[in-house]
Write an enzyme that holds these catalytic residues in place. Structure first.
Site, mmCIF file in Angstrom:
data_model
loop_
_atom_site.group_PDB
_atom_site.id
_atom_site.type_symbol
_atom_site.label_atom_id
_atom_site.label_comp_id
_atom_site.label_asym_id
_atom_site.label_seq_id
_atom_site.Cartn_x
_atom_site.Cartn_y
_atom_site.Cartn_z
ATOM 1 N N HIS A 177 3.782 13.560 -29.501
ATOM 2 C CA HIS A 177 3.394 12.193 -29.137
ATOM 3 C C HIS A 177 2.927 11.407 -30.355
ATOM 4 C CE1 HIS A 177 2.665 12.803 -24.575
ATOM 5 N NE2 HIS A 177 3.768 12.118 -24.781
ATOM 6 N N HIS B 199 3.788 18.532 -27.181
ATOM 7 C CA HIS B 199 3.538 17.098 -27.002
ATOM 8 C C HIS B 199 2.344 16.565 -27.794
ATOM 9 C CE1 HIS B 199 6.686 17.310 -24.068
ATOM 10 N NE2 HIS B 199 6.495 16.077 -23.632
ATOM 11 N N ARG C 121 0.797 -1.244 0.000
ATOM 12 C CA ARG C 121 0.000 0.000 0.000
ATOM 13 C C ARG C 121 0.819 1.280 0.000
ATOM 14 N NH1 ARG C 121 -3.150 -3.255 3.354
ATOM 15 N NH2 ARG C 121 -4.936 -4.038 2.174
ATOM 16 N N LYS D 144 4.842 11.685 -11.160
ATOM 17 C CA LYS D 144 4.111 10.762 -12.044
ATOM 18 C C LYS D 144 4.926 9.488 -12.176
ATOM 19 C CE LYS D 144 1.636 13.709 -15.302
ATOM 20 N NZ LYS D 144 1.542 13.987 -16.755
ATOM 21 N N HIS E 15 11.675 10.133 -27.692
ATOM 22 C CA HIS E 15 10.670 11.081 -27.216
ATOM 23 C C HIS E 15 11.090 12.527 -27.490
ATOM 24 C CE1 HIS E 15 7.428 12.641 -24.758
ATOM 25 N NE2 HIS E 15 8.301 13.360 -24.075
ATOM 26 N N ASN F 160 2.941 20.073 -21.384
ATOM 27 C CA ASN F 160 2.696 19.311 -22.613
ATOM 28 C C ASN F 160 2.949 20.128 -23.865
ATOM 29 O OD1 ASN F 160 1.970 16.768 -21.603
ATOM 30 N ND2 ASN F 160 -0.005 17.585 -20.971
ATOM 31 N N GLU G 45 13.514 18.710 -23.540
ATOM 32 C CA GLU G 45 12.593 19.074 -22.445
ATOM 33 C C GLU G 45 13.095 20.342 -21.726
ATOM 34 O OE1 GLU G 45 9.693 17.593 -22.179
ATOM 35 O OE2 GLU G 45 9.951 15.527 -22.873
ATOM 36 N N GLU H 243 -2.445 17.551 -12.342
ATOM 37 C CA GLU H 243 -2.678 17.883 -13.754
ATOM 38 C C GLU H 243 -4.140 18.147 -14.085
ATOM 39 O OE1 GLU H 243 -0.359 15.639 -16.538
ATOM 40 O OE2 GLU H 243 -1.406 16.516 -18.235
ATOM 41 N N ARG I 222 -0.602 22.308 -14.991
ATOM 42 C CA ARG I 222 0.432 21.331 -15.302
ATOM 43 C C ARG I 222 0.420 20.952 -16.783
ATOM 44 N NH1 ARG I 222 2.415 16.402 -11.422
ATOM 45 N NH2 ARG I 222 3.932 15.541 -12.850
ATOM 46 N N LYS J 281 9.789 23.125 -13.447
ATOM 47 C CA LYS J 281 8.880 21.981 -13.310
ATOM 48 C C LYS J 281 8.297 21.947 -11.900
ATOM 49 C CE LYS J 281 7.446 17.494 -14.203
ATOM 50 N NZ LYS J 281 7.560 16.201 -14.851
HETATM 51 N N1 LIG Z 1 7.170 10.393 -14.970
HETATM 52 C C1 LIG Z 1 7.272 11.440 -15.754
HETATM 53 O O1 LIG Z 1 6.828 12.535 -15.437
HETATM 54 C C2 LIG Z 1 7.992 11.271 -17.052
HETATM 55 C C3 LIG Z 1 8.389 12.391 -17.781
HETATM 56 C C4 LIG Z 1 9.125 12.194 -18.951
HETATM 57 C C5 LIG Z 1 9.427 10.910 -19.352
HETATM 58 N N2 LIG Z 1 9.007 9.846 -18.634
HETATM 59 C C6 LIG Z 1 9.326 8.472 -19.032
HETATM 60 O O2 LIG Z 1 10.728 8.332 -19.026
HETATM 61 C C7 LIG Z 1 11.085 7.295 -19.923
HETATM 62 C C8 LIG Z 1 12.275 7.747 -20.725
HETATM 63 O O3 LIG Z 1 13.329 8.024 -19.859
HETATM 64 P P1 LIG Z 1 14.811 8.229 -20.396
HETATM 65 O O4 LIG Z 1 14.776 9.041 -21.618
HETATM 66 O O5 LIG Z 1 15.615 8.667 -19.249
HETATM 67 O O6 LIG Z 1 15.195 6.771 -20.909
HETATM 68 P P2 LIG Z 1 15.817 5.481 -20.181
HETATM 69 O O7 LIG Z 1 15.545 5.456 -18.752
HETATM 70 O O8 LIG Z 1 15.375 4.327 -20.998
HETATM 71 O O9 LIG Z 1 17.359 5.704 -20.409
HETATM 72 C C9 LIG Z 1 17.896 5.727 -21.725
HETATM 73 C C10 LIG Z 1 19.037 4.737 -21.857
HETATM 74 O O10 LIG Z 1 20.193 5.257 -21.219
HETATM 75 C C11 LIG Z 1 20.690 4.341 -20.251
HETATM 76 N N3 LIG Z 1 21.237 5.173 -19.188
HETATM 77 C C12 LIG Z 1 20.549 5.911 -18.284
HETATM 78 N N4 LIG Z 1 21.387 6.681 -17.576
HETATM 79 C C13 LIG Z 1 22.632 6.414 -18.018
HETATM 80 C C14 LIG Z 1 23.924 6.909 -17.697
HETATM 81 N N5 LIG Z 1 24.085 7.902 -16.801
HETATM 82 N N6 LIG Z 1 24.987 6.394 -18.333
HETATM 83 C C15 LIG Z 1 24.827 5.438 -19.279
HETATM 84 N N7 LIG Z 1 23.642 4.942 -19.657
HETATM 85 C C16 LIG Z 1 22.553 5.439 -19.038
HETATM 86 C C17 LIG Z 1 19.529 3.479 -19.881
HETATM 87 O O11 LIG Z 1 19.945 2.237 -19.425
HETATM 88 C C18 LIG Z 1 18.776 3.396 -21.204
HETATM 89 O O12 LIG Z 1 19.340 2.398 -22.015
HETATM 90 C C19 LIG Z 1 9.857 6.996 -20.747
HETATM 91 O O13 LIG Z 1 9.320 5.770 -20.340
HETATM 92 C C20 LIG Z 1 8.904 8.122 -20.409
HETATM 93 O O14 LIG Z 1 7.563 7.721 -20.471
HETATM 94 C C21 LIG Z 1 8.304 10.014 -17.483
HETATM 95 ZN ZN LIG Z 2 8.024 14.972 -22.715
#
Ligand SMILES: NC(=O)c1ccc[n+]([C@@H]2O[C@H](COP(=O)([O-])OP(=O)(O)OC[C@H]3O[C@@H](n4cnc5c(N)ncnc54)[C@H](O)[C@@H]3O)[C@@H](O)[C@H]2O)c1
Ligand SMILES: [Zn+2]
Length: 367
Positions: free
Chosen positions: A252, A248, A121, A143, A264, A245, A185, A237, A241, A227
């Site tokens: 998207h 986006h 929980r 999120k 992305h 977007n 971003e 949101e 918030r 942010k």
């Molecule tokens: N929660 C939110 O508000 C929010 C906002 C934006 C994106 N997201 C989510 O985030 C995800 C994308 O995140 P991302 O772009 O960080 O991708 P990711 O977490 O997949 O990382 C990208 C790649 O880099 C590698 N990596 C990460 N840090 C590293 C480092 N310091 N050195 C070497 N390799 C490294 C990872 O293993 C991966 O292969 C998506 O699923 C998206 O939906 C969430």
């Molecule tokens: Zn984004």
């Protein structure tokens, strides 16, 4: 080292500190132990982070139970991974007095945050983001979630972290394409909220691309302030918030239509140019302003046009299914100048005539 405080007014317990610095990873654990002396700790990270040596740097000689997500990336951001994590925690006899420490990019942060939100929980999660996306965006704001086989983030929860540690030094090992795409971003934050930050990005782009840590720290501070303040205003949101977007709606759709071949941030770059073209069509923007943004994107080396192989019909269909759509027509977030979001009657996501959107998509393909 810089500390910023985020307070969610509706939930006092959701206040947390974001600590920003360079090469702070090795000293973070001492602070975690100080802040959470009575909690067992459980680290969630991924195999690339392990190969880059970051978990080792974080824990030093300590023996901390660690779950390594394999394979790394979006492919593992699903409910099966969450089940494996929770069952692993049970096998380790961990209880409600456990702190999850998420070390990685947005995928690790989203998975770990969601696991924390449902394990017995709900238990606390601490975020240590290591990508340009996660440090600017996903680690702040609460999120969390994982994908279903049908759509992204189908399972999810709002689950604020109890702390965030941003070590911009960890970005040194990030793959070049990921690094660059994640910068979009930050440009988005500047465009919606701070014109001076946009000037800063423009002036310091070479240093940013060479991963100069002083410049990256300044960026992290700006990103977290922007942010953070939006999230403080509207944690769930409902309205403000939505300004996050920006770019986006089209972005998207492009990301999805590319079958996720485009990252992305790369898709959002196209979406921001699309928003800029809508702004010109509706009298909110100018060609000169759009040119400034496009120049930054070209230097970062992300696309600014819809790739030729994307089908326009598919794209329009996807735009209609955007989650912000009302009666099958999406809403768009727009700016009226660099650093200032456009609003009408207090709303940030606005309707745009179909003809304009179709014209803009056409222009986005061939300029
Ligand atoms: N929660 C939110 O508000 C929010 C906002 C934006 C994106 N997201 C989510 O985030 C995800 C994308 O995140 P991302 O772009 O960080 O991708 P990711 O977490 O997949 O990382 C990208 C790649 O880099 C590698 N990596 C990460 N840090 C590293 C480092 N310091 N050195 C070497 N390799 C490294 C990872 O293993 C991966 O292969 C998506 O699923 C998206 O939906 C969430
Ligand atoms: Zn984004």
């Amino acid at each position: 080292m810089t500390e910023l405080k985020i307070t969610i007014p509706s939930a006092k317990q959701a206040s947390y500190t974001i600590t920003i610095g360079t090469e702070i990873l090795a000293s973070v654990w001492l602070q975690i132990d100080e802040q959470f002396p009575n909690q067992s700790k459980f680290i969630i990270t991924d195999e690339n982070l392990v190969n880059a040596g970051h978990p080792k740097k974080l824990t030093g000689d300590r023996e901390i139970t660690t779950f390594v997500i394999k394979p790394a990336g979006e492919i593992s951001k699903n409910i099966k991974t969450v089940i494996s994590i929770i069952e692993e925690m049970e096998k380790c006899a961990l209880g409600r007095d456990t702190l999850i420490v998420a070390l990685g990019g947005g995928t690790v942060g989203d998975i770990a945050g969601f696991a924390a939100s449902i394990f017995k929980r709900g238990i606390p999660v601490l975020q240590i983001p290591t990508t340009t996306v996660a440090q600017a965006d996903s680690a702040i704001g609460g999120k969390t979630g994982v994908d279903s086989t049908l759509s992204k983030n189908a399972f999810g929860a709002f689950w604020h972290p109890v702390g965030v540690y941003i070590d911009v030094g960890t970005l040194k090992t990030l793959d070049e394409r990921q690094y660059r795409a994640g910068l979009i971003e930050s440009v988005k934050h500047a465009l919606i909220a701070n014109g001076e930050y946009f000037d800063f990005l423009e002036k310091n782009l070479d240093a940013i691309l060479s991963r100069d840590t002083d410049v990256l720290e300044t960026m992290a501070i700006h990103n977290c302030k922007i942010k953070g303040s939006v999230v403080e205003l509207d944690p769930l949101e409902k309205n403000q918030r939505r300004m996050l977007n920006y770019g986006h709606t089209i972005g998207h759709a492009v990301e999805q239509a590319s079958g996720f071949e485009l990252l992305h941030g790369e898709s959002i770059a196209i979406g921001i140019i699309g928003a800029g073209l809508i702004e010109i069509e509706t009298g909110l923007g100018t060609n000169d302003r759009l040119k400034r943004i496009q120049t930054i994107f070209e230097k970062i080396d992300v696309p600014t046009e819809i790739p030729e192989n994307l089908e326009e019909k598919k794209l329009v269909k996807l735009i209609k299914h955007d989650k912000k759509a009302v009666q099958h027509w999406p809403r768009f977030v727009l700016i009226d100048k660099i650093g200032h979001i456009h609003q009408k009657n207090g709303q940030y996501a606005l309707e745009v005539e179909r003809e304009i959107v179709e014209k803009v998509i056409n222009k986005l393909k061939k300029r």
